[in-house]
Design a protein around this motif. Structure first.
Motif, PDB file in Angstrom:
ATOM      1  N   LEU A 202       0.723  -1.204   0.099  1.00 27.72           N
ATOM      2  CA  LEU A 202      -0.023   0.262   0.087  1.00 27.72           C
ATOM      3  C   LEU A 202       1.477   1.606  -0.065  1.00 27.72           C
ATOM      4  N   PHE A 203       2.207   1.425   0.980  1.00 26.83           N
ATOM      5  CA  PHE A 203       2.842   2.726   0.696  1.00 26.83           C
ATOM      6  C   PHE A 203       3.113   2.623  -0.631  1.00 26.83           C
ATOM      7  N   SER A 204       3.812   2.014  -1.254  1.00 27.92           N
ATOM      8  CA  SER A 204       4.667   1.949  -2.544  1.00 27.92           C
ATOM      9  C   SER A 204       3.584   2.497  -3.414  1.00 27.92           C
ATOM     10  N   GLY A 205       2.402   1.606  -3.146  1.00 25.47           N
ATOM     11  CA  GLY A 205       1.198   2.163  -4.236  1.00 25.47           C
ATOM     12  C   GLY A 205       0.736   0.774  -4.831  1.00 25.47           C
ATOM     13  N   GLU A 229      -8.938   8.324  -9.276  1.00 24.71           N
ATOM     14  CA  GLU A 229      -8.096   9.054  -8.416  1.00 24.71           C
ATOM     15  C   GLU A 229      -6.528   8.328  -7.680  1.00 24.71           C
ATOM     16  N   THR A 230      -6.152   7.949  -9.010  1.00 25.22           N
ATOM     17  CA  THR A 230      -4.776   6.531  -8.235  1.00 25.22           C
ATOM     18  C   THR A 230      -3.990   6.863  -9.622  1.00 25.22           C
ATOM     19  N   GLN A 231      -2.548   7.630  -9.155  1.00 25.46           N
ATOM     20  CA  GLN A 231      -2.198   7.945 -10.447  1.00 25.46           C
ATOM     21  C   GLN A 231      -1.586   6.762 -11.788  1.00 25.46           C
ATOM     22  N   LYS A 232      -1.778   6.136 -10.942  1.00 23.94           N
ATOM     23  CA  LYS A 232      -0.996   4.770 -12.065  1.00 23.94           C
ATOM     24  C   LYS A 232      -2.279   4.337 -13.132  1.00 23.94           C
ATOM     25  N   GLY A 233      -3.675   4.675 -12.147  1.00 21.01           N
ATOM     26  CA  GLY A 233      -4.449   4.263 -12.984  1.00 21.01           C
ATOM     27  C   GLY A 233      -4.785   5.041 -14.174  1.00 21.01           C
ATOM     28  N   ARG A 256       5.388   9.368  -6.386  1.00 24.15           N
ATOM     29  CA  ARG A 256       5.153   8.914  -5.193  1.00 24.15           C
ATOM     30  C   ARG A 256       4.277   8.998  -4.049  1.00 24.15           C
ATOM     31  N   LEU A 257       3.795  10.992  -4.534  1.00 18.71           N
ATOM     32  CA  LEU A 257       2.332  11.039  -3.676  1.00 18.71           C
ATOM     33  C   LEU A 257       0.645  10.127  -4.249  1.00 18.71           C
ATOM     34  N   LEU A 258       1.051   8.931  -5.021  1.00 12.64           N
ATOM     35  CA  LEU A 258       0.036   7.618  -5.591  1.00 12.64           C
ATOM     36  C   LEU A 258      -1.448   8.123  -5.796  1.00 12.64           C
ATOM     37  N   LEU A 275      -2.103  17.198  -6.617  1.00 21.11           N
ATOM     38  CA  LEU A 275      -1.831  15.927  -6.446  1.00 21.11           C
ATOM     39  C   LEU A 275      -2.012  15.762  -4.860  1.00 21.11           C
ATOM     40  N   PRO A 276      -2.794  15.333  -4.142  1.00 22.04           N
ATOM     41  CA  PRO A 276      -2.806  15.592  -2.567  1.00 22.04           C
ATOM     42  C   PRO A 276      -1.342  14.833  -1.831  1.00 22.04           C
ATOM     43  N   ASP A 277      -0.599  15.607  -1.010  1.00 27.32           N
ATOM     44  CA  ASP A 277       0.233  14.989   0.070  1.00 27.32           C
ATOM     45  C   ASP A 277       0.020  14.231   1.188  1.00 27.32           C
ATOM     46  N   LEU A 278      -0.382  13.549   1.141  1.00 28.44           N
ATOM     47  CA  LEU A 278      -1.158  13.151   2.812  1.00 28.44           C
ATOM     48  C   LEU A 278       0.110  12.858   3.630  1.00 28.44           C
ATOM     49  N   VAL A 279       1.721  12.926   3.626  1.00 23.60           N
ATOM     50  CA  VAL A 279       2.563  12.455   4.095  1.00 23.60           C
ATOM     51  C   VAL A 279       2.332  14.075   5.178  1.00 23.60           C
ATOM     52  N   ASN A 280       3.393  15.263   4.181  1.00 17.08           N
ATOM     53  CA  ASN A 280       2.610  16.459   4.259  1.00 17.08           C
ATOM     54  C   ASN A 280       2.190  17.174   4.478  1.00 17.08           C
TER      55      ASN A 280
END
Ligand SMILES: CC1=C(/C=C/C(C)=C/C=C/C(C)=C/C=C/C=C(C)/C=C/C=O)C(C)(C)CCC1
Ligand SMILES: [Fe+2]
Length: 577
Positions: A202-205, A229-233, A256-258, A275-280
């Motif tokens: 999940l963390f790596s996407g 909403e996933t960038q890989k999609g 990396r922001l997924l 791109l939402p940043d869930l960490v910061n």
């Protein structure tokens, strides 16, 4: 192998090009039938694309080409032969029922008149397949992407659908179970070790889905991309054949922001997205030039409240600014990790964190305003524009959206069980055209009010579009799905006049129309000079394409599909010339 779906309903009205003469998008004249023919990519793509159904097609190509069909999608009973009544979903609304074949294409009989200037292809994306093997999805947004196309040329209409071949769909088909994390569903780990592996993925996407079932856009360079909403999609398709061509591989460090917004802003020159940043907690605004796969940072906005950013399904722009909404419905990392759906899925409602709207300069990326606004819930912004004084200074930003009265219950109403069981009951929560007024003079608060009396559109409001030439500019008309109550889902097409504060509504009893999409007449000078296209699931289980006049909002044409259509979300227009 089934080749059913009762094609007799349309083949009598169809003429098909012979393989010898078939070429992509070329126009043909059939001496026997004395008619102009449209030939499509199907005749060519079949030989090159994968899957045993294509062999079946190839044999047809040698003679006269029937509509493109494919084997049924796996169900608990393998390869059922669809009975005639399945072409109309057994007489019941097909909106919430999985599509039955992987692909189909054919000409539809048009009732009424399609304007001859309407030349191009309307594409619609949406979650049209809600089961795999024995496994039944629970939420509308979980379904595997089904693409629908309507190709208009010389007053005629060739239509079709095809499943998007994402990794998630292919893996689910192969293993007959879900293999990636969807909107609300998560593959069940077999044991603790698998669970730990799943968390790492999940963390790596890696475990997130690429099921691009939400939007479809045409980039300035001509590529057509399906999105979730996933960038890989972010998946490239062929707009003629609906074939899946491959991933849009971003050539930058932001994967990396997924996640990203499902609704980028696309112009002929570039794509803008958040791109939402869930960490910061914050949002990165990026742009990707047409022809490029590399996104460049425009600017970053830090969240004003809450533990994580607000859900940013869409956002608007003006000519000079990017408007960044910070909703109290925020991404929840804990819920992303959970195996079972939570009441708000991957999100949490944080009224204490308040709600904000930020304004970023589109060119320098600098933050020019941040205001607190009343709590709100929106998925879809309609448009935004700048208000100026006599000297041309921007005094305020107006941003309109489909606003759900800060009530998250709409997400629960969109569970399939609810959609299927409450047809005809008045359980659709109220929504309105929410109009934000964001002062640009340093004042700390913005306003949010209904732009017109919500009763005008039955207090239902979502899935909106405008004349694309008015994006970011002062505009008058919005098209959307509204409500004719009692209803459990938006069931009208509505044309909103934001100046007169009135709505014109199209309604057919028991039908569920999808997002009305406005296409302007070439050379038009009036904002509403054009047509509005929608795809409708009818009460009796049938499905049809619908064309309304953009100005009068009267029906000008409809064309029945040979089968009922599941609901779909968003569309785009691919012009012919
Ligand atoms: C796939 C994952 C995610 C995906 C989120 C998706 C696909 C969100 C789609 C949202 C849509 C289609 C919203 C439409 C709203 C329409 C409404 C409310 C209509 C109302 C009618 O009145 C994440 C959750 C982002 C992360 C995990 C993986
Ligand atoms: Fe959307």
């Amino acid at each position: 192998m089934s080749s059913s779906l009762a094609f007799h309903a349309i083949t009598k009205n169809c003429v098909f090009p012979s393989s010898k003469n078939a070429s992509k998008s070329s126009k043909k004249y059939d001496a026997n039938n004395n008619r102009n023919l449209l030939s499509f990519g199907n005749t060519q793509s079949l030989g090159t694309s994968k899957g045993d159904h294509n062999n079946l097609m190839a044999t047809h190509v040698a003679t006269r080409l029937p509509p493109v069909i494919s084997p049924p999608i796996p169900t608990p009973t393998p390869n059922p032969i669809p009975r005639k009544e399945e072409t109309n979903n057994g007489g019941k609304l097909a909106a919430w029922t999985s599509i039955k074949q992987e692909r189909w294409e054919g000409e539809l009989l048009v009732e009424g008149e399609i304007p001859s200037w309407l030349r191009g292809t309307y594409l619609r994306n949406g979650p049209g397949l809600w089961h795999m093997g024995d496994y039944q999805f629970r939420h509308l947004f979980d379904g595997y992407a089904t693409l629908v196309k309507l190709h208009f040329e010389n007053g005629r209409l060739v239509a079709g659908h095809r499943q998007l071949e994402s990794e998630a769909y292919n893996a689910a088909k192969k293993n007959r179970k879900i293999c990636y994390r969807e909107f609300s569903e998560t593959p069940k780990p077999k044991n603790f070790l698998e669970y730990i592996g799943d968390l790492a993925n999940l963390f790596s996407g890696a475990s997130l889905t690429d099921n691009a079932n939400t939007g479809v856009v045409r980039l300035g360079d001509g590529r057509v991309i399906c999105l979730t909403e996933t960038q890989k999609g972010s998946i490239i398709i062929d707009p003629n054949t609906l074939e899946t061509l491959g991933k849009l591989e971003f050539n930058d460090p932001f994967q990396r922001l997924l996640l990203h917004s499902a609704h980028p802003i696309v112009t002929k020159d570039e794509l803008l997205t958040l791109l939402p940043d869930l960490v910061n907690p914050g949002y990165l605004a990026v742009r990707m030039k047409a022809g490029s796969n590399a996104r460049r940072v425009i600017g970053r906005i830090n969240c004003r409240g809450g533990p994580t950013p607000g859900w940013v399904h869409s956002f608007p722009v003006t000519e000079n600014y990017i408007i960044v909404p910070e909703m109290p419905l925020r991404y929840c990392v804990r819920n992303l990790l959970r195996a079972e759906p939570t009441p708000l899925y991957k999100f949490e409602w944080h009224p204490e964190s308040k709600a904000y709207v930020h304004v970023m300069c589109r060119f320098s990326g600098s933050l020019v305003a941040t205001v607190e606004v009343p709590l709100f819930l929106t998925f879809h912004f309609i448009n935004a524009y700048e208000e100026t004084d006599e000297e041309g200074n921007v005094t305020a930003i107006i941003a309109d959206c489909c606003e759900h009265n800060a009530d998250t219950s709409i997400l629960d109403k969109l569970r399939l069980k609810n959609l299927r069981s409450s047809i005809g009951q008045d359980v659709l929560p109220s929504a309105r055209v929410g109009r934000f007024r964001i002062p640009m003079n340093g004042m700390p608060y913005g306003k949010l009010e209904a732009a017109l009396d919500p009763e005008e559109h039955g207090r239902g409001m979502d899935m909106c579009s405008i004349n694309p030439s008015y994006m970011g500019k002062k505009y008058r008309y919005a098209y959307a799905c509204g409500a004719h109550r009692p209803c459990n889902f938006p069931n009208t097409l509505t044309k909103i006049d934001l100046v007169e504060k009135k709505a014109k509504n199209w309604y057919e009893e028991g039908a569920v129309p999808s997002e009305p999409y406005f296409v302007a007449r070439p050379g038009a000078t009036e904002e509403d000079d054009g047509v509005v296209i929608s795809v409708v699931s009818a009460k009796n289980g049938e499905g049809y394409a619908l064309v309304l006049d953009g100005s009068t909002f009267e029906e000008i044409a409809r064309a029945k599909f040979p089968y009922g259509l599941p609901y779909g979300l968003h569309g785009c227009w691919v012009p012919m010339d």
